[in-house]
Design a protein around this motif. Structure first.
Motif, PDB file in Angstrom:
ATOM      1  N   GLY A  65       0.698  -1.189   0.098  1.00  0.00           N
ATOM      2  CA  GLY A  65      -0.128  -0.069  -0.119  1.00  0.00           C
ATOM      3  C   GLY A  65       0.591   1.297   0.029  1.00  0.00           C
ATOM      4  N   GLY A  66       2.113   1.152   0.091  1.00  0.00           N
ATOM      5  CA  GLY A  66       3.081   2.343  -0.120  1.00  0.00           C
ATOM      6  C   GLY A  66       2.988   3.116   1.414  1.00  0.00           C
ATOM      7  N   LEU A  67       2.636   2.476   2.531  1.00  0.00           N
ATOM      8  CA  LEU A  67       2.678   3.174   3.738  1.00  0.00           C
ATOM      9  C   LEU A  67       4.065   2.915   4.398  1.00  0.00           C
ATOM     10  N   GLU A  68       4.376   3.899   5.497  1.00  0.00           N
ATOM     11  CA  GLU A  68       5.616   3.613   6.041  1.00  0.00           C
ATOM     12  C   GLU A  68       5.372   2.812   7.199  1.00  0.00           C
ATOM     13  N   ILE A  69       6.718   2.228   7.662  1.00  0.00           N
ATOM     14  CA  ILE A  69       6.660   1.397   9.148  1.00  0.00           C
ATOM     15  C   ILE A  69       7.348   2.090  10.056  1.00  0.00           C
ATOM     16  N   THR A  70       6.950   2.505  11.189  1.00  0.00           N
ATOM     17  CA  THR A  70       7.698   3.408  12.068  1.00  0.00           C
ATOM     18  C   THR A  70       8.631   2.370  13.003  1.00  0.00           C
ATOM     19  N   PRO A  71       9.604   2.932  13.577  1.00  0.00           N
ATOM     20  CA  PRO A  71      10.637   1.940  14.386  1.00  0.00           C
ATOM     21  C   PRO A  71       9.802   2.173  15.813  1.00  0.00           C
ATOM     22  N   PRO A  72      10.158   0.908  16.703  1.00  0.00           N
ATOM     23  CA  PRO A  72       9.293   1.072  17.881  1.00  0.00           C
ATOM     24  C   PRO A  72       9.952   2.073  18.801  1.00  0.00           C
ATOM     25  N   LEU A  73      11.142   2.647  18.772  1.00  0.00           N
ATOM     26  CA  LEU A  73      11.884   3.511  19.578  1.00  0.00           C
ATOM     27  C   LEU A  73      10.975   5.055  19.380  1.00  0.00           C
ATOM     28  N   ALA A  74      10.224   5.255  18.305  1.00  0.00           N
ATOM     29  CA  ALA A  74       9.592   6.256  18.110  1.00  0.00           C
ATOM     30  C   ALA A  74       8.325   6.286  19.039  1.00  0.00           C
ATOM     31  N   VAL A  75       7.691   5.051  18.977  1.00  0.00           N
ATOM     32  CA  VAL A  75       6.426   4.862  20.023  1.00  0.00           C
ATOM     33  C   VAL A  75       7.057   5.120  21.438  1.00  0.00           C
ATOM     34  N   ALA A  76       8.162   4.393  21.899  1.00  0.00           N
ATOM     35  CA  ALA A  76       8.719   4.692  23.167  1.00  0.00           C
ATOM     36  C   ALA A  76       8.877   6.154  23.704  1.00  0.00           C
ATOM     37  N   GLN A  77       9.456   6.775  22.774  1.00  0.00           N
ATOM     38  CA  GLN A  77       9.804   8.207  23.075  1.00  0.00           C
ATOM     39  C   GLN A  77       8.436   8.923  23.041  1.00  0.00           C
ATOM     40  N   ALA A  78       7.403   8.640  22.180  1.00  0.00           N
ATOM     41  CA  ALA A  78       6.063   9.300  22.377  1.00  0.00           C
ATOM     42  C   ALA A  78       5.347   8.927  23.770  1.00  0.00           C
ATOM     43  N   ALA A  79       5.769   7.623  24.288  1.00  0.00           N
ATOM     44  CA  ALA A  79       5.200   7.219  25.420  1.00  0.00           C
ATOM     45  C   ALA A  79       5.596   8.166  26.677  1.00  0.00           C
ATOM     46  N   TRP A  80       6.923   8.347  26.564  1.00  0.00           N
ATOM     47  CA  TRP A  80       7.586   9.249  27.377  1.00  0.00           C
ATOM     48  C   TRP A  80       7.063  10.735  27.693  1.00  0.00           C
ATOM     49  N   ASP A  81       7.051  11.038  26.339  1.00  0.00           N
ATOM     50  CA  ASP A  81       6.321  12.326  26.102  1.00  0.00           C
ATOM     51  C   ASP A  81       4.840  12.689  26.603  1.00  0.00           C
ATOM     52  N   ALA A  82       4.228  11.389  26.515  1.00  0.00           N
ATOM     53  CA  ALA A  82       2.663  11.275  26.889  1.00  0.00           C
ATOM     54  C   ALA A  82       2.545  11.571  28.427  1.00  0.00           C
ATOM     55  N   VAL A  83       3.528  10.599  29.153  1.00  0.00           N
ATOM     56  CA  VAL A  83       3.251  10.373  30.294  1.00  0.00           C
ATOM     57  C   VAL A  83       3.789  11.662  31.245  1.00  0.00           C
ATOM     58  N   HIS A  84       4.705  12.640  30.542  1.00  0.00           N
ATOM     59  CA  HIS A  84       5.205  13.746  31.165  1.00  0.00           C
ATOM     60  C   HIS A  84       4.442  15.052  30.463  1.00  0.00           C
ATOM     61  N   GLY A  85       3.716  15.048  29.367  1.00  0.00           N
ATOM     62  CA  GLY A  85       3.015  15.935  28.822  1.00  0.00           C
ATOM     63  C   GLY A  85       1.722  16.262  29.141  1.00  0.00           C
ATOM     64  N   ASP A  86       0.712  16.983  28.513  1.00  0.00           N
ATOM     65  CA  ASP A  86      -0.596  17.201  28.734  1.00  0.00           C
ATOM     66  C   ASP A  86      -1.422  16.811  27.532  1.00  0.00           C
ATOM     67  N   LYS A  87      -1.111  16.228  26.614  1.00  0.00           N
ATOM     68  CA  LYS A  87      -2.094  15.753  25.304  1.00  0.00           C
ATOM     69  C   LYS A  87      -2.696  14.475  26.022  1.00  0.00           C
ATOM     70  N   LEU A  88      -3.754  14.727  25.441  1.00  0.00           N
ATOM     71  CA  LEU A  88      -4.793  13.505  25.653  1.00  0.00           C
ATOM     72  C   LEU A  88      -4.521  12.325  24.708  1.00  0.00           C
ATOM     73  N   HIS A  89      -4.246  12.545  23.372  1.00  0.00           N
ATOM     74  CA  HIS A  89      -3.767  11.721  22.386  1.00  0.00           C
ATOM     75  C   HIS A  89      -2.714  11.954  21.733  1.00  0.00           C
ATOM     76  N   THR A  90      -1.783  10.962  21.804  1.00  0.00           N
ATOM     77  CA  THR A  90      -0.419  11.178  20.959  1.00  0.00           C
ATOM     78  C   THR A  90      -0.285  10.457  19.454  1.00  0.00           C
ATOM     79  N   LEU A  91      -0.376  11.032  18.484  1.00  0.00           N
ATOM     80  CA  LEU A  91      -0.036  10.434  17.289  1.00  0.00           C
ATOM     81  C   LEU A  91       1.280  10.096  17.166  1.00  0.00           C
ATOM     82  N   VAL A  92       1.458   9.109  16.558  1.00  0.00           N
ATOM     83  CA  VAL A  92       2.787   8.377  16.080  1.00  0.00           C
ATOM     84  C   VAL A  92       3.069   7.996  14.793  1.00  0.00           C
TER      85      VAL A  92
END
Length: 268
Positions: A210-237
């Motif tokens: 389908g020509g879509l990208e595959i994101t490395p797990p590290l990007a999700v881990a970084q997003a998880a850290w930011d979500a826990v320490h930030g104020d966004k309800l939903h974090t897109l990755v």
């Protein structure tokens, strides 16, 4: 109570759960893992390697097992749980008429009921470390717009998104933060599985086709850290999630046409 912060992660034996565990463990947190894969959890612990880890084999569909797991982790961590990462989940693709009753019930039970049970079990622990403690749910880009070829999976991830929004309101009085992650396709073992029992083509093959990208797990881990320490309800990755969110909000007609044309899953 210990001063070292503690996070318990379901699905911690591989994929996104492992990436989150390594990321938080590398920043001095006590990391608890929950999974049905004992060998996978042992490997995650070895990769963290700082001695501040805990593993408990259980099934997120079992409500009583949740209490046992979190009580044991709280004892191991010195009396505290700062974050529950409700991450365990399974994929399910294929048109609804091809999904078996067993597949539908398993996906609903793990992806949605497991999240609800985890939230219930975690609440008394998160109250103790509030304000600032956090329930972090793994939703998906498939929870942004219903995806043809993944109706059941999409339903579970829309449900996780709804749980996040509802508990954000319910738990505000306790000072507990409620957040979710909405990843697109992530490079984990799940993406190499077939979408359902009747298919012999991996999810990865369909994503690449389908020509879509595959994101490395590290990007999700970084997003998880930011979500826990930030104020966004939903974090897109990932690009897929951002594109879906933009199109569904600003170009709903085009999004509908794209969904009809592709019939390809959008979720992690």
């Amino acid at each position: 109570m210990s001063t070292r912060k503690a996070i318990f992660i379901t699905g911690g034996g591989s994929g996104i759960g492992r990436a989150i565990a390594e990321y938080f463990g590398g920043r001095g947190w006590f990391v608890g893992l929950g999974d049905i894969d004992a060998a996978g959890m042992q490997e995650t612990q070895a990769r963290i390697g700082n001695g501040f880890t805990f593993a408990h084999r259980f099934d997120v569909r079992d409500r009583v097992a949740w209490d046992t797991a979190l009580d044991a982790f709280a004892m191991a961590s010195g009396g505290r749980i700062d974050v529950l990462a409700n991450n365990a989940g399974i994929p399910l693709g294929g048109t609804l008429d091809t999904n078996t009753t067993e597949e539908i019930e398993r996906c609903l039970d793990i992806n949605l009921k497991g999240v609800l049970f985890g939230a219930q079990a975690a609440l008394p622990h998160l109250k103790k470390t509030a304000p600032g403690s956090c329930l972090l749910n793994t939703a998906s880009a498939a929870g942004i717009y219903g995806t043809g070829g993944a109706s059941v999976y999409s339903a579970t991830k829309f449900g996780v998104r709804a749980v996040t929004e509802a508990l954000d309101a319910e738990w505000a009085e306790y000072g507990i933060n409620v957040r979710d992650l909405m990843p697109g396709f992530i490079d984990t073992p799940l993406i190499d599985k077939t979408p359902n029992q009747g298919s012999n083509e991996s999810i990865r093959s369909r994503v690449l086709e389908g020509g879509l990208e595959i994101t490395p797990p590290l990007a999700v881990a970084q997003a998880a850290w930011d979500a826990v320490h930030g104020d966004k309800l939903h974090t897109l990755v990932g690009k897929t999630a951002h594109r879906a969110a933009f199109a569904s909000r600003w170009m709903p007609g085009r999004m509908r046409k794209m969904a009809r044309a592709s019939k390809r899953p959008l979720g992690n």
